[in-house]
Design an enzyme around this catalytic site. Structure first.
Site, mmCIF file in Angstrom:
data_model
loop_
_atom_site.group_PDB
_atom_site.id
_atom_site.type_symbol
_atom_site.label_atom_id
_atom_site.label_comp_id
_atom_site.label_asym_id
_atom_site.label_seq_id
_atom_site.Cartn_x
_atom_site.Cartn_y
_atom_site.Cartn_z
ATOM 1 C CE LYS A 159 -4.331 -1.834 1.655
ATOM 2 N NZ LYS A 159 -5.439 -1.760 2.590
ATOM 3 C CE LYS A 197 -6.708 -8.559 -0.351
ATOM 4 N NZ LYS A 197 -6.646 -8.062 1.015
ATOM 5 C CE LYS A 226 -14.434 -4.065 2.350
ATOM 6 N NZ LYS A 226 -13.963 -4.150 3.719
HETATM 7 P P1 AMP Z 1 -10.931 -5.921 4.577
HETATM 8 O O1 AMP Z 1 -11.648 -5.868 3.265
HETATM 9 O O2 AMP Z 1 -9.476 -5.688 4.398
HETATM 10 O O3 AMP Z 1 -11.561 -5.134 5.652
HETATM 11 O O4 AMP Z 1 -11.035 -7.450 5.052
HETATM 12 C C1 AMP Z 1 -11.983 -7.958 5.950
HETATM 13 C C2 AMP Z 1 -11.865 -9.454 6.084
HETATM 14 O O5 AMP Z 1 -12.086 -10.074 4.818
HETATM 15 C C3 AMP Z 1 -10.495 -9.952 6.561
HETATM 16 O O6 AMP Z 1 -10.670 -11.074 7.391
HETATM 17 C C4 AMP Z 1 -9.812 -10.348 5.289
HETATM 18 O O7 AMP Z 1 -8.832 -11.321 5.494
HETATM 19 C C5 AMP Z 1 -10.972 -10.893 4.462
HETATM 20 N N1 AMP Z 1 -10.723 -10.712 3.040
HETATM 21 C C6 AMP Z 1 -10.504 -9.551 2.382
HETATM 22 N N2 AMP Z 1 -10.315 -9.764 1.070
HETATM 23 C C7 AMP Z 1 -10.425 -11.101 0.886
HETATM 24 C C8 AMP Z 1 -10.336 -11.950 -0.254
HETATM 25 N N3 AMP Z 1 -10.111 -11.471 -1.447
HETATM 26 N N4 AMP Z 1 -10.506 -13.280 -0.070
HETATM 27 C C9 AMP Z 1 -10.747 -13.776 1.153
HETATM 28 N N5 AMP Z 1 -10.845 -13.042 2.264
HETATM 29 C C10 AMP Z 1 -10.690 -11.727 2.152
#
Ligand code: AMP
Ligand code: TRP
Length: 343
Positions: free
Chosen positions: A117, A208, A211
């Site tokens: 990032k 991956k 968002k």
């Molecule tokens: P975040 O979007 O970074 O707030 O992620 C929230 C939760 O979703 C965390 O537990 C991440 O590890 C999981 N997560 C985010 N992106 C992915 C993805 N592409 N595949 C699986 N888990 C994800």
């Protein structure tokens, strides 16, 4: 609070919308822990400002409510789990400061998410991006969490959390206690699912689903319409081949098969065997329909819950009061051991 049960805790950032990676990698799995564990789930709004970009306050508020409504729509029961918003429990930020003073520049510099990032951030790297894993450690250690269900990408942050906990347990032992007795923090374990732990972008099977990915069609959001979902899957990037082969699948194909396996609760190879010899188009359309069936009802329920703000606010009040009481107790213990004077 459920005495005697192990503590399970997890959270999602209310940045943009929640996508199927968050759902399959995290939230879907939380639901099953509610009966056997003492669960805390929350929206980490303090984390969502780490990008350094100014978010429209109205949008942040809406996304935060939406995150909580989505948890409930996915099956998180506010009567069983403690459901709250991070910034409404000030102890998270307070403990984060103490943990910052017990972390090193070196270990934070090694975080791959920070490296990725910060590279993309250009000349202005927000300091919050650097210290963000410490705030996450604070979220976890504040409740003496045993288990943290997260996606693969958070594993390194969990390792850091464990290191900080162990360091502080050593540095701040209870006066008069023998070494290792009554440690300050429980050292948490990550819980990473086999399938769904890493859902990839529909536009690039090697990155991956995220968002913050600006590529059109990369993410399938939980509030996408059926039509949008179908369109995104039909345009999913696979490879130059035409039919699915048993021996080898490109990362884009693997992702589609993986999404199905995760939703249907099947082994990857079982799903694969149904598509061997078939055109990619079949796999794309089927995957779209499986996803629509799984998330359509969640979308509808989320909208329904969002309409009743009074009820949402009531749920959040109950959650923050329970969370604050627990957090305050732990923070008091930390402050006491450090030598801060408490009232
Ligand atoms: P975040 O979007 O970074 O707030 O992620 C929230 C939760 O979703 C965390 O537990 C991440 O590890 C999981 N997560 C985010 N992106 C992915 C993805 N592409 N595949 C699986 N888990 C994800
Ligand atoms: N950092 C996590 C992410 O971006 C979200 C998060 C913040 C979290 N605090 C947490 C996850 C505590 C689990 C436990 O995915």
């Amino acid at each position: 609070m459920n005495h005697g049960k192990k503590v399970v805790l997890s959270a999602v950032q209310p940045t943009n919308q929640i996508h199927i990676g968050n759902y399959l990698g995290a939230i879907k799995n939380w639901v099953q822990y509610q009966n056997d564990y003492d669960c805390l789930f929350f929206a980490v709004d303090l984390h969502s400002i780490t990008s350094g970009k100014v978010i429209d306050p109205k949008e942040l508020r809406e996304n935060t409510y939406r995150a909580i409504a989505t948890y409930v729509a996915c099956g998180i029961d506010p009567n069983k789990s403690t459901l709250f918003i991070q910034s409404q429990v000030p102890q998270h930020a307070e403990l984060a400061w103490v943990l910052t003073c017990n972390s090193s520049m070196g270990e934070l510099s090694r975080m791959t998410q920070y490296k990725d990032k910060s590279q993309k951030a250009g000349a202005h790297i927000p300091a919050g991006l650097f210290t963000y894993p410490v705030l996450m450690a604070s979220d976890i250690l504040l409740y003496n969490t045993h288990l943290v269900p997260v996606g693969e990408d958070q594993k390194q942050h969990l390792e850091l959390t464990r290191d900080i906990a162990e360091r502080m347990n050593y540095n701040y032992q209870l006066e008069g206690a023998k070494t290792g007795e009554k440690p300050l923090f429980v050292v948490p374990e990550p819980m990473i699912q086999k399938t769904g732990a890493r859902i990839m972008s529909l536009q690039d099977g090697d990155v991956k689903m995220s968002k913050s990915d600006p590529t059109a069609g990369a993410c399938v959001f939980l509030n996408d319409s059926d039509k949008e979902i179908e369109k995104k899957f039909k345009r999913a990037v696979t490879d130059s081949g035409t039919e699915v082969k048993a021996e080898e699948q490109s990362s884009g194909l693997r992702n589609l098969l993986q999404i199905q396996a995760c939703i249907l609760g099947e082994e990857y190879n079982a799903v694969l065997s149904r598509y061997v010899g078939k055109q990619y188009g079949y796999l794309k359309v089927d995957t779209a329909h499986i996803v629509i069936n799984a998330i359509g009802p969640i979308r509808e329920k989320t909208e329904e819950i969002l309409k009743d703000r009074t009820e949402l606010d009531r749920i959040l009040k109950v959650g923050r009061e329970a969370a604050r009481a627990r957090a305050e107790k732990q923070l008091n213990e930390v402050y006491k051991r450090i030598g801060f004077i408490r009232e």
